[in-house]
Every structure is written in structure tokens, then in C-alpha cells.
Enzyme design. Structure first.
Site, PDB file in Angstrom:
ATOM      1  N   LYS A 188       0.970  -1.334  -0.098  1.00  0.00           N
ATOM      2  CA  LYS A 188       0.006   0.007   0.216  1.00  0.00           C
ATOM      3  C   LYS A 188       0.881   1.183  -0.045  1.00  0.00           C
ATOM      4  CE  LYS A 188      -4.596   1.028   0.423  1.00  0.00           C
ATOM      5  NZ  LYS A 188      -5.577   0.111   0.303  1.00  0.00           N
TER       6      LYS A 188
HETATM    7  N1  GLU Z   1      -7.304   0.100  -3.002  1.00  0.00           N
HETATM    8  C1  GLU Z   1      -7.974  -0.877  -3.196  1.00  0.00           C
HETATM    9  C2  GLU Z   1      -8.151  -1.861  -2.026  1.00  0.00           C
HETATM   10  O1  GLU Z   1      -8.081  -1.512  -0.910  1.00  0.00           O
HETATM   11  C3  GLU Z   1      -7.753  -1.730  -4.480  1.00  0.00           C
HETATM   12  C4  GLU Z   1      -6.309  -2.019  -4.641  1.00  0.00           C
HETATM   13  C5  GLU Z   1      -5.790  -2.663  -5.928  1.00  0.00           C
HETATM   14  O2  GLU Z   1      -6.720  -2.723  -7.036  1.00  0.00           O
HETATM   15  O3  GLU Z   1      -4.614  -2.940  -6.068  1.00  0.00           O
HETATM   16  O4  GLU Z   1      -8.412  -2.995  -1.954  1.00  0.00           O
END
Ligand code: GLU
Length: 430
Positions: free
Chosen positions: A120
Site C-alpha cells: 500500500k
Molecule cells: N485500493 C483497493 C483496495 O483497498 C484496490 C487495490 C488494488 O486494486 O490493487 O483493495
């Protein structure tokens, strides 16, 4: 000899406060360990991120001044594949928050069976205060700074809170310029002409709907006429609202950063989406009654969808909610104490790591399509999403029934077994 460190906070560089996201994640890990059998030997792997990068993001503002922003990219675990997870732009972003979000991505990707680790990123910024040009400069500089750890086979960012396909386009372009090629697979959630996938924008909300529909069936709750309360009306909350309304549920209350609104007969979701696109939030929507932000949590409803930030469903709110079903559109919205109260009260909680996994599932499809340069139809995407998410959710339900544990702990059992199995089989290097 491997030293096992089970102290509450084994890391010197964070000081997790009670109810902080990382602390919430650590207590979720503590709850799963007794079910891991011999794999518990490796459990400390889950309690620390593999790699955390902190970057300075200086940009020139439109008035010629220079401002510095804090940026992060955390790769929590790469045992099962490249890092995968979004990037958020928010004034409250911290290293510790990004660590928790990256860890939840590890669990989410494994729970669904996607061949990814968890990562993240985030920048501590209020994007609403930046011009479009400033936002572009911020995005490009941040991407360049984390360029040493991302890549189509290393770590693949995507949208999250306050980031969108335009920002993904700038990230893809910046990374591509720096390597002297065009690397479409370095980020997902891109615009369609740049290798984006059909169905990606609505995928997270669609996943909330799909898992919510299955959970409602399980507790014998008909969706027709069910009252739904949604916190957050961004990409996730507004799509979920649309899909629940389409099957006859009534979206009776919505709360976002601008205020809260209520309408017993059900809000006109399309009109509310238009209002939010113009005014930036739900406040001032005339076809509804404004309510105090705190009373949002007490509105009579069958389904509650926290689709904003972490830590919103507190113990007090868990005690008063009338919902029978909680669908976690956000990551980490429910505090551990609230989880217990909801469990005791017989409220079914569909945890974030499966409930909002539709987004990363279609991100996976996008990444696969980019590699093969062969693109699928929207119907194909949605059908595959339903199958993958439906099967993953069924497996978590089975695990919960078999071990008599909550859906959250069951999702962690399924996921952590996969992560730690991979960890054990790869072995320690060197
Ligand atoms: N931000 C989204 C999540 O928390 C998607 C992450 C992604 O598609 O890599 O799952």
C-alpha cells in the site's frame, strides 16, 4: 534458532495507539494464530512489514513556492507474488496507517487466491487544496521516488481514497518515462485507452454488492425493501448504493465528509451521484433531510455499509446500530471491540478483506490483460468477478461454520494459511 517475538509491539519505529489501524490489524492476527497449527511458527512474519519506504515529495506550487509532502510505500508481504495495493492521498496518512493497509492487502489477496503479496502507498496531503497541475506534479514526483520498489513484477499500485484513473495514468506515464518504455502493467485502475480494464471503476462496489447479497441470503434477509445506510459516497459507497437500489433495496441514509442525509422512502441514488459530482459531497442534497453526523449510526436499517476510513465502527456505534448485516466497503472500519459486540448481538459482519476485494480482483484481471495485450469484454469481467469472489466467500463461510468463528477470523485463517504455507515452502534466505 528462530526467535519468536510475540510482544504486542515488536517494532521500534511505530508506537501503535489503542484502536489505531496497525493495532487493530495486530489483534486480528492474534485471533487467527490459534487456528494456524504448525504454521503458527511463522506467524511473526505477519506482524511486521517486509519493507517500508518513506519518501520526501517536494513540489513547486502554482505560486512558485515549494512544499514538501510525506510519501510512503509499504510492502507487507511478497511471499505469494508481487506487491499489490492502492495509493491514497489524505491529510491523515501515516506510516503506521499504510503498514496496516498493506497488511490487509496481504490478507485480502490471499483470501481471494490472487497471486499477489500485499502493499500500500500513501501521501499525506489534502488533494482538494491542490490545483490539477499541482496534483499532477505531486503524483509524478511521488511515483519517481517510489520507482525503486514498484514495477509490473515487483509491486503494482492502484487507486484508493482520493486517487483515480487520471492519477494512475500519470503514475504509469512517469514510471514509463523513467525506464524508457511503456509499462502498462505497473499500475492498475488506469483509463481504458492506456490498458485499463472495463469494469474496474465499479468493481469494488460490485464486490460489496455480490458478497452482501450472499450474506443476506444466508441470514434470510430479502434485499427487496431492505434499508441500507452507507458511510462514504466515493467510488465504493456510490456504486454499492446504485447496485443495492437496483434490486429494490432502499438507501435511506448516507454520510460523507460534508455531512449526513436521510430519507425513509429511499434516496434517489442517481440524483445523489449527480449532486456529489457537482458539489463534492452529499450535504445540501435537497431531496433528503439533513441529519447530525452522529445520528447516522442510529438510523433504522438492515444493512450498514461503512465505505470511508478505518476505525469508524466504534464500540458505542456497534451497540446502537439496528443493522443485521455490516458490509465493510472500507478497509479496517470496525474496531476489534466493536467486532465482538456485533458478534454477540448476532450482527453478521462481512469483513473488508473479502467484502471490498472486488477492486483488487479486477485489478488482477487488468494486470493479466496488460501482460497478454488481449482485452476482455465487460460481461466477461463481471462474470469472472462474481465467480472468483463468490467462491472465495463460500470458502470463508465454510471455514467459519467448521471452526465456529467469525467471518473475519475465518477469512484470516484461509488467507494466513496460504501466506505462511508459501513462506514455509520458500524457506529463509540465506
Ligand atoms: N485500493 C483497493 C483496495 O483497498 C484496490 C487495490 C488494488 O486494486 O490493487 O483493495
Amino acid at each position: 534458532m528462530l526467535q519468536s517475538n510475540t510482544a504486542k509491539n515488536p517494532l521500534s519505529y511505530v508506537d501503535p495507539q489503542p484502536d489505531s489501524p496497525w493495532q487493530t490489524y495486530l489483534s486480528q492476527v492474534d485471533r487467527v494464530v490459534p487456528y494456524l497449527g504448525p504454521l503458527a511458527h511463522w506467524a511473526d512474519t505477519l506482524r511486521r512489514p517486509k519493507r517500508a519506504l518513506i519518501v520526501d515529495v517536494p513540489i513547486e506550487m502554482d505560486d512558485g513556492s515549494v512544499r514538501h509532502f510525506e510519501g510512503f510505500r509499504v510492502q507487507h508481504n511478497l511471499s505469494r507474488g508481487p506487491g499489490k495495493g492502492g495509493v491514497r492521498f489524505h491529510p491523515m496518512v501515516t506510516l503506521e496507517e499504510v503498514m496496516a493497509l498493506s497488511a490487509w492487502m496481504t490478507v485480502k489477496n490471499a483470501a481471494v487466491g490472487l497471486p499477489f503479496g500485499g502493499a500500500k502507498g500513501g501521501v499525506r496531503v489534502e488533494p482538494r487544496e491542490l490545483s490539477r497541475k499541482e496534483l499532477e506534479r505531486l503524483t509524478r514526483r511521488y511515483t519517481s521516488e517510489i520507482g525503486i520498489v514498484i514495477g509490473p513484477q515487483q509491486d503494482i499500485p492502484a487507486p484508493d481514497v482520493n486517487t483515480n484513473p487520471q492519477i494512475m495514468a500519470w503514475m504509469m506515464d512517469t514510471y514509463s518515462m523513467n525506464i524508457g518504455g511503456t509499462a502498462t502493467g505497473v499500475v492498475t485502475g488506469k483509463p481504458i485507452p492506456l490498458g485499463g480494464s472495463l469494469g474496474r471503476v465499479k468493481a469494488t462496489g460490485r464486490g460489496v454488492f455480490v458478497t452482501g447479497r450472499e450474506a443476506a441470503r444466508r441470514i434470510g434477509l430479502p434485499l427487496q425493501g431492505a434499508r441500507v445506510a452507507i458511510q462514504g459516497f466515493g467510488n465504493v459507497g456510490s456504486t454499492a448504493a446504485e447496485l443495492f437500489a437496483a434490486v429494490g433495496a432502499r438507501v435511506v441514509a448516507v454520510q460523507d465528509h460534508t455531512g449526513a442525509i436521510y430519507k425513509e422512502a429511499g434516496l434517489a441514488v442517481g440524483a445523489l451521484q449527480t449532486h456529489v459530482a457537482v458539489h463534492g459531497g452529499v450535504a445540501g442534497f435537497e431531496a433528503a433531510q439533513p441529519i447530525a453526523v452522529d445520528s447516522f449510526w442510529e438510523v433504522p436499517c438492515e444493512i450498514l455499509i461503512p465505505a470511508a476510513l478505518e476505525g469508524q465502527l466504534t464500540e458505542a456505534r456497534a451497540r446502537t446500530t439496528t443493522a443485521r448485516l455490516v458490509l465493510e466497503g472500507a478497509n479496517g472500519p470496525t474496531l476489534p471491540g466493536a467486532d465482538d459486540i456485533l458478534n454477540d448481538r448476532g450482527v453478521l459482519v462481512v469483513p473488508d478483506v473479502i467484502c471490498n476485494a472486488g477492486g483488487v480482483t479486477v485489478s488482477y484481471f487488468e494486470w493479466v490483460q496488460d501482460f497478454s495485450s488481449f482485452f476482455w469484454s465487460e460481461d466477461e469481467i463481471n462474470a469472472r468477478l462474481e465467480t472468483i469472489l463468490g467462491n472465495a466467500f463460500a470458502q470463508i463461510l465454510d471455514t467459519a461454520d467448521r471452526l465456529k468463528i467469525s467471518l473475519r477470523t475465518a477469512a484470516f485463517v484461509v488467507a494466513c494459511e496460504r501466506v505462511l504455507q508459501a513462506r514455509a515452502e520458500r524457506g529463509l534466505y540465506p
